[in-house]
Design an enzyme around this catalytic site. Structure first.
Site, PDB file in Angstrom:
ATOM      1  N   ASN A 110      -5.998 -29.712   3.545  1.00 60.09           N
ATOM      2  CA  ASN A 110      -5.619 -30.892   2.764  1.00 60.09           C
ATOM      3  C   ASN A 110      -4.562 -30.583   1.712  1.00 60.09           C
ATOM      4  O   ASN A 110      -3.784 -31.450   1.342  1.00 60.09           O
ATOM      5  CB  ASN A 110      -6.860 -31.462   2.067  1.00 60.09           C
ATOM      6  CG  ASN A 110      -6.521 -32.511   1.033  1.00 60.09           C
ATOM      7  OD1 ASN A 110      -6.068 -33.605   1.359  1.00 60.09           O
ATOM      8  ND2 ASN A 110      -6.715 -32.181  -0.255  1.00 60.09           N
ATOM      9  N   GLN A 145      -6.570 -40.250  -0.981  1.00 55.02           N
ATOM     10  CA  GLN A 145      -5.903 -39.585   0.137  1.00 55.02           C
ATOM     11  C   GLN A 145      -4.428 -39.273  -0.104  1.00 55.02           C
ATOM     12  O   GLN A 145      -3.764 -38.733   0.783  1.00 55.02           O
ATOM     13  CB  GLN A 145      -6.072 -40.442   1.399  1.00 55.02           C
ATOM     14  CG  GLN A 145      -7.550 -40.595   1.778  1.00 55.02           C
ATOM     15  CD  GLN A 145      -7.777 -41.385   3.043  1.00 55.02           C
ATOM     16  OE1 GLN A 145      -6.981 -42.242   3.418  1.00 55.02           O
ATOM     17  NE2 GLN A 145      -8.894 -41.097   3.721  1.00 55.02           N
ATOM     18  N   ASP A 154      -1.210 -31.783  -2.928  1.00 48.33           N
ATOM     19  CA  ASP A 154      -1.680 -32.552  -1.773  1.00 48.33           C
ATOM     20  C   ASP A 154      -0.614 -32.627  -0.694  1.00 48.33           C
ATOM     21  O   ASP A 154       0.475 -33.184  -0.907  1.00 48.33           O
ATOM     22  CB  ASP A 154      -2.067 -33.962  -2.225  1.00 48.33           C
ATOM     23  CG  ASP A 154      -2.885 -34.688  -1.172  1.00 48.33           C
ATOM     24  OD1 ASP A 154      -4.018 -34.245  -0.914  1.00 48.33           O
ATOM     25  OD2 ASP A 154      -2.389 -35.689  -0.624  1.00 48.33           O
ATOM     26  N   ASP A 184     -12.168 -28.596   5.357  1.00 43.78           N
ATOM     27  CA  ASP A 184     -12.465 -28.782   3.946  1.00 43.78           C
ATOM     28  C   ASP A 184     -11.761 -30.040   3.432  1.00 43.78           C
ATOM     29  O   ASP A 184     -10.631 -30.336   3.810  1.00 43.78           O
ATOM     30  CB  ASP A 184     -11.978 -27.549   3.174  1.00 43.78           C
ATOM     31  CG  ASP A 184     -12.180 -27.670   1.684  1.00 43.78           C
ATOM     32  OD1 ASP A 184     -13.341 -27.660   1.247  1.00 43.78           O
ATOM     33  OD2 ASP A 184     -11.165 -27.794   0.965  1.00 43.78           O
ATOM     34  N   HIS A 188     -10.194 -36.495   1.970  1.00 43.08           N
ATOM     35  CA  HIS A 188      -8.917 -36.685   1.282  1.00 43.08           C
ATOM     36  C   HIS A 188      -7.737 -36.731   2.249  1.00 43.08           C
ATOM     37  O   HIS A 188      -6.579 -36.777   1.815  1.00 43.08           O
ATOM     38  CB  HIS A 188      -8.729 -35.578   0.238  1.00 43.08           C
ATOM     39  CG  HIS A 188      -9.756 -35.629  -0.852  1.00 43.08           C
ATOM     40  ND1 HIS A 188      -9.569 -36.324  -2.016  1.00 43.08           N
ATOM     41  CD2 HIS A 188     -11.011 -35.100  -0.920  1.00 43.08           C
ATOM     42  CE1 HIS A 188     -10.653 -36.208  -2.780  1.00 43.08           C
ATOM     43  NE2 HIS A 188     -11.544 -35.471  -2.130  1.00 43.08           N
ATOM     44  N   GLU A 210     -15.737 -32.164   6.235  1.00 38.32           N
ATOM     45  CA  GLU A 210     -16.394 -32.397   4.965  1.00 38.32           C
ATOM     46  C   GLU A 210     -16.008 -33.783   4.458  1.00 38.32           C
ATOM     47  O   GLU A 210     -14.890 -33.998   3.986  1.00 38.32           O
ATOM     48  CB  GLU A 210     -15.997 -31.344   3.934  1.00 38.32           C
ATOM     49  CG  GLU A 210     -16.751 -31.519   2.623  1.00 38.32           C
ATOM     50  CD  GLU A 210     -16.142 -30.785   1.453  1.00 38.32           C
ATOM     51  OE1 GLU A 210     -16.859 -30.582   0.454  1.00 38.32           O
ATOM     52  OE2 GLU A 210     -14.943 -30.429   1.508  1.00 38.32           O
TER      53      GLU A 210
END
Length: 563
Positions: A110, A145, A154, A184, A188, A210
């Site tokens: 992510n 996100q 990000d 992981d 997001h 996750e």
């Protein structure tokens, strides 16, 4: 997507006629273990005990820092770091596979590490990241996100360039023999982006994501199940609530059926993970909980037919950021906890394997409070007793007649069909008299049958005769949150480990008393001990002088000690 329950049932049916092969139905997270130590653990413990796989810590190059969370701040996709180098990683994967154990990589896809948006080893530049830097409002899907998660840069996973870089990393691991991935912080990443990355992967790796769901939030785990399995955090919250004593464990009889839960075939379950055991310790069962709660919560998870269970195996920590011990984990001492080796937990992995084709609850019983029992369609039976007194009763197990090893009280040796613990006899009607000691349990399954040997028991210690021993510790003045425990050289007394000592009753304060069943005619050394109830390593005060000593004999004993 891997539909575990269905696969296990099919596998069991396929092999039942021609062999004794059993499906592997539970895995373990060896948090922060080094690659060479994991390889040895696969060969010596995990393979023989029947674990399906190991979730390993993120293997990619990350920021150089001692904190555990530094592993979740990658700077490239090179395989190097404090767990070992690329060659050691590849060797671990191969050795574990030869032992019948898969490797699942914790994949951080992510984001990249905090700092400047420039990672020349990938390479990633500023244009490959989103530009939202503010605090995330979890009621806002776009922010969840597209904004930096706790300051971590990000990635713009909607870009094909970024998707390709991520897929290349995962495919490199697959080429090294890795069998699966934990994504992981998948919550997001938009589910469409994960689908696009998955489409670029070679082979058919097992994936679980996750995704932490919360009531009222726009992003829920159910969005992601069409792609792959997801982590079911409702499970860890519920198990922790009841095994911490905040409600009767009999309420768990409907676990997994409550509204908003992920279907069993899509769920990865766990008592705790590396995050919530540090960040929400008060609401998460860990080794810091006394009264055998962590072990029995794992026994429940491995015995109950819901999800794909993951055993948490961690190290001791005293603050949130603390990294792993400097030395390797293979010796399982000096900070390494190795919960996955705890006999009751490790033996319940075999229980789950041998009962996989009876993925249902039968012959359920509870006492209306904190004693429960259930069967698995004649393939196994479990009793859990989280009350302060021993439980002995006749249960209808649904099991075939025979002599079975209680895998909670001892280990089963398949080579000579012997048992180091208690033997449980099931009669021709499926009934058995079973004793579950307080804050403990009992479990039998069809893979742990003890031979009769022409009338002579093959077990090394069966049946074990017990005697009630009432301990008394006087002058036990304590502060709020500290209690008095009995500790000694017997398993029932914690084997001198303060975290496993037995708490006494303070009704005659400052004299503390408690009754514990010990094996007859046994020499016992013991002491009174004070410690914090929540953190066993804090507030520790030992009774002075030499160890107290006595022999249990064959009748009730009343040993005394004093601070």
């Amino acid at each position: 997507m891997r539909k575990l329950t269905q696969l296990f049932i099919f596998a069991a049916a396929l092999f039942s006629i021609c062999s004794h092969a059993q499906p592997r139905t539970a895995f373990v997270h060896l948090f922060e273990w080094q690659w060479n130590d994991i390889a040895s653990e696969c060969e010596n413990v995990l393979g023989p005990k029947g674990y399906a796989a190991v979730q390993v810590s993120p293997p990619q190059k990350s920021v150089s820092s001692s904190q555990w969370w530094s592993r979740y701040q990658p700077v490239s996709y090179a395989i190097e770091g404090r767990s070992g180098n690329r060659n050691e990683f590849a060797s671990m994967v191969s050795r574990c596979k030869n032992a019948g154990v898969d490797i699942y990589v914790d994949a951080v896809i992510n984001h990249m590490a905090a700092g400047g948006r420039y990672y020349p080893e990938v390479p990633y530049y500023a244009e490959h990241f989103h530009t939202c830097y503010g605090q995330i409002d979890y009621g806002n899907r776009w922010q969840v996100q597209n904004c930096d998660l706790v300051g971590l840069n990000d990635l713009a996973t909607e870009q094909d360039y970024v998707r390709t870089k991520i897929a290349n990393y995962l495919n490199d691991l697959t080429n090294l023999g890795v069998a699966g991935f934990r994504f992981d912080a998948a919550k997001h990443i938009p589910v469409g982006d994960i689908a696009a990355i998955k489409a670029k992967l070679i082979g058919n790796p097992y994936i679980f994501q996750e995704v932490i769901g919360a009531p009222g939030e726009p992003i829920q785990p159910s969005e992601y199940t069409y792609l792959a399995d997801v982590t079911e955090f409702n499970f860890t919250k519920s198990v922790s609530h009841f095994f911490k004593g905040r409600g009767p464990i009999k309420e768990l009889k409907n676990i997994g059926t409550w509204g908003g839960w992920v279907a069993s075939a899509d769920a990865v379950t766990f008592v705790a993970n590396h995050d919530n055991q540090r960040q929400d310790t008060n609401n998460t069962i860990t080794h810091k909980d006394g009264d055998n709660r962590n072990t029995m919560a794992h026994v429940f998870m491995l015995g109950w037919p819901y999800g794909y269970p993951k055993v948490m195996s961690s190290y001791e920590w005293y603050d949130h950021d603390q990294g792993p011990p400097a030395h390797g984990a293979s010796s399982c001492n000096s900070g390494w906890l190795c919960e996955h080796r705890t006999p009751a937990i490790a033996n319940m992995v075999a229980f789950r394997n041998f009962t996989a084709d009876e993925f249902r609850v039968t012959n359920y019983w509870d006492n209306g409070n904190n004693q429960i029992a259930w069967g698995r369609g004649g393939k196994g039976f479990v009793v859990i007793n989280m009350e302060g007194n021993n439980l002995t009763r006749t249960f209808q197990t649904g099991m075939p007649a025979g002599r079975y090893c209680d895998i909670i009280s001892g280990n089963y040796n398949a080579s000579n069909k012997s048992c180091s613990g208690n033997i449980i006899d099931v009669d021709n009607n499926g009934n058995a008299v079973i004793t579950a000691y307080y804050r403990n349990g009992a479990a039998i399954h069809v893979g742990a049958i003890v031979e009769d040997c022409d009338g002579t028991d093959c077990c090394t210690n069966c049946p074990t005769e017990k005697v009630e021993t009432t301990f008394s510790c006087s002058n036990g003045s304590t502060y709020w949150g500290q209690s008095v425990y009995v500790i000694g050289n017997q398993e029932e007394l914690g084997n001198w480990n303060p975290a496993h000592a037995v708490k006494l009753d303070a009704s005659a304060y400052p004299t503390w008393t408690g009754t514990i069943e010990l094996t007859q005619n046994t020499d016992v050394e013991w002491k009174c001990l004070k410690r914090d109830e929540q953190t066993p390593s804090n507030g520790v005060v030992w009774q002075g002088g030499a160890n107290n000593q006595f022999n249990t004999g064959t009748t009730n004993a009343y040993p005394t000690g004093s601070f």
